[in-house]
Every structure is written in C-alpha cells, then in structure tokens.
Design a protein around this motif. Sequence first.
Motif, mmCIF file in Angstrom:
data_model
loop_
_atom_site.group_PDB
_atom_site.id
_atom_site.type_symbol
_atom_site.label_atom_id
_atom_site.label_comp_id
_atom_site.label_asym_id
_atom_site.label_seq_id
_atom_site.Cartn_x
_atom_site.Cartn_y
_atom_site.Cartn_z
ATOM 1 N N THR A 26 -4.431 -13.981 27.423
ATOM 2 C CA THR A 26 -3.349 -14.871 27.825
ATOM 3 C C THR A 26 -2.328 -14.995 26.711
ATOM 4 O OG1 THR A 26 -4.847 -16.187 29.203
ATOM 5 C CG2 THR A 26 -2.759 -17.212 28.571
ATOM 6 N N LEU A 27 -1.069 -14.819 27.047
ATOM 7 C CA LEU A 27 0.011 -15.040 26.084
ATOM 8 C C LEU A 27 0.517 -16.461 26.257
ATOM 9 C CD1 LEU A 27 2.025 -14.162 23.946
ATOM 10 C CD2 LEU A 27 3.445 -13.181 25.768
ATOM 11 N N SER A 28 0.282 -17.281 25.249
ATOM 12 C CA SER A 28 0.680 -18.684 25.307
ATOM 13 C C SER A 28 1.768 -18.958 24.277
ATOM 14 C CB SER A 28 -0.518 -19.583 25.027
ATOM 15 O OG SER A 28 -0.123 -20.935 24.914
ATOM 16 N N SER A 29 2.765 -19.728 24.668
ATOM 17 C CA SER A 29 3.838 -20.112 23.748
ATOM 18 C C SER A 29 3.659 -21.534 23.234
ATOM 19 C CB SER A 29 5.194 -19.989 24.451
ATOM 20 O OG SER A 29 5.243 -20.833 25.583
ATOM 21 N N THR A 30 2.488 -22.125 23.487
ATOM 22 C CA THR A 30 2.259 -23.516 23.080
ATOM 23 C C THR A 30 1.071 -23.636 22.113
ATOM 24 O OG1 THR A 30 0.874 -23.899 25.025
ATOM 25 C CG2 THR A 30 3.231 -24.428 25.213
ATOM 26 N N VAL A 31 0.753 -22.560 21.412
ATOM 27 C CA VAL A 31 -0.326 -22.593 20.430
ATOM 28 C C VAL A 31 0.160 -23.314 19.173
ATOM 29 C CG1 VAL A 31 -1.876 -21.204 18.998
ATOM 30 C CG2 VAL A 31 -1.261 -20.428 21.311
ATOM 31 N N ARG A 32 -0.622 -24.250 18.679
ATOM 32 C CA ARG A 32 -0.215 -24.987 17.489
ATOM 33 C C ARG A 32 -0.179 -24.070 16.277
ATOM 34 N NH1 ARG A 32 0.638 -30.065 17.541
ATOM 35 N NH2 ARG A 32 0.424 -30.178 15.269
ATOM 36 N N MET A 33 0.807 -24.309 15.430
ATOM 37 C CA MET A 33 0.929 -23.528 14.203
ATOM 38 C C MET A 33 -0.331 -23.675 13.357
ATOM 39 S SD MET A 33 3.931 -21.995 13.773
ATOM 40 C CE MET A 33 4.103 -21.971 11.995
ATOM 41 N N PRO A 34 -0.802 -22.590 12.726
ATOM 42 C CA PRO A 34 -1.965 -22.708 11.845
ATOM 43 C C PRO A 34 -1.614 -23.493 10.581
ATOM 44 C CG PRO A 34 -1.021 -20.505 11.692
ATOM 45 C CD PRO A 34 -0.303 -21.202 12.815
ATOM 46 N N PHE A 46 2.437 -16.312 13.738
ATOM 47 C CA PHE A 46 2.058 -16.736 12.387
ATOM 48 C C PHE A 46 0.544 -16.664 12.256
ATOM 49 C CE2 PHE A 46 6.186 -18.624 13.042
ATOM 50 C CZ PHE A 46 6.805 -18.561 11.794
ATOM 51 N N THR A 47 0.083 -16.422 11.028
ATOM 52 C CA THR A 47 -1.347 -16.411 10.764
ATOM 53 C C THR A 47 -1.588 -16.881 9.339
ATOM 54 O OG1 THR A 47 -3.354 -15.094 11.074
ATOM 55 C CG2 THR A 47 -1.562 -14.052 9.860
ATOM 56 N N ALA A 95 7.301 -14.996 25.173
ATOM 57 C CA ALA A 95 7.137 -15.661 23.887
ATOM 58 C C ALA A 95 8.425 -16.363 23.484
ATOM 59 C CB ALA A 95 6.767 -14.630 22.828
ATOM 60 N N ASP A 96 8.282 -17.534 22.839
ATOM 61 C CA ASP A 96 9.434 -18.259 22.329
ATOM 62 C C ASP A 96 9.861 -17.697 20.992
ATOM 63 O OD1 ASP A 96 9.337 -19.943 24.481
ATOM 64 O OD2 ASP A 96 8.060 -21.426 23.467
ATOM 65 N N PRO A 97 11.084 -17.991 20.547
ATOM 66 C CA PRO A 97 11.496 -17.569 19.209
ATOM 67 C C PRO A 97 10.566 -18.158 18.170
ATOM 68 C CG PRO A 97 13.374 -18.342 20.498
ATOM 69 C CD PRO A 97 12.142 -18.692 21.279
ATOM 70 N N ALA A 98 10.452 -17.461 17.010
ATOM 71 C CA ALA A 98 9.541 -17.906 15.963
ATOM 72 C C ALA A 98 9.897 -19.305 15.503
ATOM 73 C CB ALA A 98 9.623 -16.935 14.776
ATOM 74 N N PRO A 99 8.903 -20.222 15.471
ATOM 75 C CA PRO A 99 9.181 -21.591 15.060
ATOM 76 C C PRO A 99 9.300 -21.717 13.557
ATOM 77 C CG PRO A 99 6.860 -21.324 15.542
ATOM 78 C CD PRO A 99 7.521 -20.015 15.885
ATOM 79 N N ASN A 100 9.875 -22.790 13.130
ATOM 80 C CA ASN A 100 9.963 -23.101 11.709
ATOM 81 C C ASN A 100 8.638 -23.688 11.260
ATOM 82 O OD1 ASN A 100 10.384 -24.186 9.202
ATOM 83 N ND2 ASN A 100 12.359 -25.119 9.708
ATOM 84 N N PRO A 101 7.925 -23.032 10.284
ATOM 85 C CA PRO A 101 6.612 -23.531 9.898
ATOM 86 C C PRO A 101 6.661 -24.934 9.337
ATOM 87 C CG PRO A 101 7.414 -21.899 8.344
ATOM 88 C CD PRO A 101 8.341 -21.866 9.516
ATOM 89 N N GLY A 102 7.800 -25.320 8.804
ATOM 90 C CA GLY A 102 7.904 -26.650 8.229
ATOM 91 C C GLY A 102 7.777 -27.751 9.264
ATOM 92 N N THR A 103 8.050 -27.444 10.526
ATOM 93 C CA THR A 103 7.967 -28.452 11.579
ATOM 94 C C THR A 103 6.554 -28.610 12.119
ATOM 95 O OG1 THR A 103 8.397 -26.868 13.341
ATOM 96 C CG2 THR A 103 10.321 -27.853 12.264
ATOM 97 N N ARG A 104 5.654 -27.662 11.783
ATOM 98 C CA ARG A 104 4.302 -27.663 12.302
ATOM 99 C C ARG A 104 4.308 -27.808 13.816
ATOM 100 N NH1 ARG A 104 2.215 -24.805 9.018
ATOM 101 N NH2 ARG A 104 1.590 -25.580 7.006
ATOM 102 N N GLY A 105 5.172 -27.018 14.450
ATOM 103 C CA GLY A 105 5.288 -27.070 15.894
ATOM 104 C C GLY A 105 4.362 -26.073 16.556
ATOM 105 N N HIS A 106 4.914 -25.281 17.473
ATOM 106 C CA HIS A 106 4.121 -24.345 18.241
ATOM 107 C C HIS A 106 4.612 -22.916 18.004
ATOM 108 C CE1 HIS A 106 3.624 -28.217 20.346
ATOM 109 N NE2 HIS A 106 2.400 -27.775 20.568
ATOM 110 N N MET A 107 3.760 -21.980 18.388
ATOM 111 C CA MET A 107 4.102 -20.569 18.275
ATOM 112 C C MET A 107 3.508 -19.843 19.473
ATOM 113 S SD MET A 107 1.367 -19.100 15.497
ATOM 114 C CE MET A 107 -0.411 -19.156 15.846
ATOM 115 N N SER A 108 3.841 -18.582 19.596
ATOM 116 C CA SER A 108 3.262 -17.751 20.650
ATOM 117 C C SER A 108 2.110 -16.933 20.070
ATOM 118 C CB SER A 108 4.318 -16.807 21.227
ATOM 119 O OG SER A 108 5.295 -17.525 21.949
ATOM 120 N N ALA A 109 1.053 -16.803 20.863
ATOM 121 C CA ALA A 109 -0.116 -16.038 20.437
ATOM 122 C C ALA A 109 -0.875 -15.543 21.661
ATOM 123 C CB ALA A 109 -1.034 -16.894 19.569
#
Length: 401
Positions: free
Chosen positions: A55-63, A160-161, A28-42
């Motif tokens: 599957t553990l993915s580090s490219t899931v789009r932020m909710p 994030f959720t 998993a990548d470090p927690a992204p900044n929600p303000g960037t609306r980037g990606h997260m791990s899930a």
Amino acid sequence: MVAVHIVRMSRLRACVTLAHVRYTSTQADPAPNPGTRGHMSAWQIHHYGGNEELTLSSTVRMPTLRSPEDILIEVNAASVNPIDVRMRGGYGRVVFGVMRKGLSSLPFLQPDVPSEFPLTLGRDFSGVVVETGKKVRKFRIGDEVWGAFSINRQGSHAQFTVASEKEIAKKPAKLTHVEVGSMPYVAMTTWAALCSVGEMKESNTLGQRVLIVAGSGGIGNFAIQLMKAWGAEVTTTCSTDAVHLCQGLGADNVIDYTTSNVAEELKRISGFDMILDTIGAKNHGVSVDLLKSWKNSKYVTVVPPLMKNADEYGLLLGTAKSMGTLGFNVMEGFRGGRSYRWALFVPNGRALGQVTEMVENGQIHPAIDKVFPFSEVPQAFAKVEQGHARGKTVIDVTKME
C-alpha cells in the motif's frame, strides 16, 4: 580444525524488511519538511502475502531520531532485492521478529507482543542528510550519503528514513543517486561473505581462484568486481543472455548453465580457493569438493537454512535442524581440510566507505537492469520476483510517476 564462521544473532541486523505488498493508486505527496514532523509517503505492508499487499500511503508519520547517533535522510533512490520479495511472503519472520523485538516476542513467552505491521519495505538507499543526532560527528546536514541498515528499522521505500551513523558512508560523488542506490545491500552482503566470513582482503586475494555462483545477480555483479579489483581469477555461472555482462564485469571464466553441464565444467576446472554461493547451489553441481584440499579453502553461502527452518518448525526446532545441516556440511568438507561457512548481511559503514573509494577509483561500477518511479514499486517487485536478473532493480523515489 575446520573453521566455522556464523554471523551471530546479535550482529544479524539483516538488511531486509519483512515485506508484502498491497497496491493502491494513491499518489504520493510532495516531500514534507522534516522540521514540521508531519507526514510522508511510504510503501507499507499490513499482512504477509503477494504483491497485492503493498500500500502506498501519503499519511505515514515522519520517522524520528531515537538515538543520538541516528540520522534522518531524505531518500532519493533505493533498490529492490530478491530477499525483499521472499520476505514479502513472511520469509524469516520468526528470526527477524526476535531480532526486532527480543525474545519476549516469542509466542510462548509473551503472546500479546504488538504486531510488526505496518512495515515499510527496502533496506538500502542513497539520499541527503536532513537532521543529525547529538553524537553524530562524521556527517552534516546536506551531505549526500548511501547506506544499508538493520532489521530493527523501518525501510527505505519511503520519502524519509533513519539510519545510524555506523550504517552509512559518504556517497560516491561521481555517481548519481540512482546509480549509488543500487549497491549498498549487495555490497555489504558480499563484504560480509567474502571479507568478514571468508577472510578475503586486498593483501591476500592476488592470484586466488574464486568461484561466484550466479554472477548476473546483484551480489554476483558486485563480487566479481571486488575480487577482480583485488587480483583474483574469477569463474562464474549465468545464462546465455548474461554472459557478456559477466565478462564485462571482469570474470575470467563464464559458464553458461543453459548450454553447458555446469557440474562437469566445474569439476573440470576445480581447485578453487573460495566459493561464494549466492543462491543455495548445493543442488546445482556446486559443493565443497570443488575447493582445493587445504585448510585455507572456503565455501561460503549467503543462503543458510536458518530462517526457512525457523519459519517452518519454530525457533528452537528450526535452529536445531539448521545446526544439524551445518554440521553435516562441515564434516563433508573436513576430510579435505576445507571449511564450510554461513554469512548474512551486516551493516558496515566503514566497509561501505572503502567501497566508496573503489567506486571513485573506477574499480567498482553499478550494474542496473531497470529503474522504476516511486509510484511503481509493485512493478519493481514483480520484476525482481521473475528472477533472471541482469543487474539491479532501482526505485527513483524523487519520481512519482
């Protein structure tokens, strides 16, 4: 008259994601900044099946916040519940599919409805508010919260959720996120069964005789504590290695099913005001006949056959078959003036707020079996799947290995 209470479909925003799991070693990548609306791990599933589907993915789009009452939460901890494991294999896919997408998802109405995959697992959490919708009034950025949300949302096994303001409450300050993350789903399932459907409350529970089937599980743990806090006499069942746990939670009578004949023991001490069936115990010596013979005694199960029947026979035939089973069980209790009822999880932020107060007052305590880091979610599922829980299995989302 026999009161029959069934949680209606419009309220069955069940705290379960349809989940299966394919395991990969992606970190998993470090927690992204929600303000960037980037990606997260899930952790996500793309097919129904076994533990290999996660599957553990580090490219899931932020909710994103889709409602003005939505809240974006950085998840610190979440739990794995037995219902998650069952749904990993497709349990409830028909009913919950309709709940998520509406009647248009039924194949004979619209065969080209988009797939529910990928799905993120996990239905409860503890975390920190990082963004709020325009109509949110009770919570601010930085608040520590806990909650359990409905089936139409992606799950909590992610960094994030998103949850509704009505599905969460302020986290009990005296507990850690890991401790708090163990309780919301079982707390709200228990509340739906005992309070919303079973009509138990602090003002009428003193002196009531309550049987809780399988006290060593998550729902059983919480139910014992809630009923004892309100003054009930509690009887429960468990195996030998969980007897001390159930006694420590406050149970007055503990029946060890590995050394005793449960049916005979329960018959000997029958005359319960309330029975909470957490495992589908009709074939384990537990029946409405153990209730007192008056109109206020209730048998409530959190394992109704509706989802299983719908999966096997389709929505219409499965519902009809389930109603037939319900009718038989109701009539079985009718002759003694008893009632038989179904209950399922319903998100309830207000009730969770009451539980927060009980935790702060020392009336409710977490019962945790084992904590896994975020990178070991498949192992957490495997543990829950083995059964014989001695408390909750929790995921520390802040720990990646």
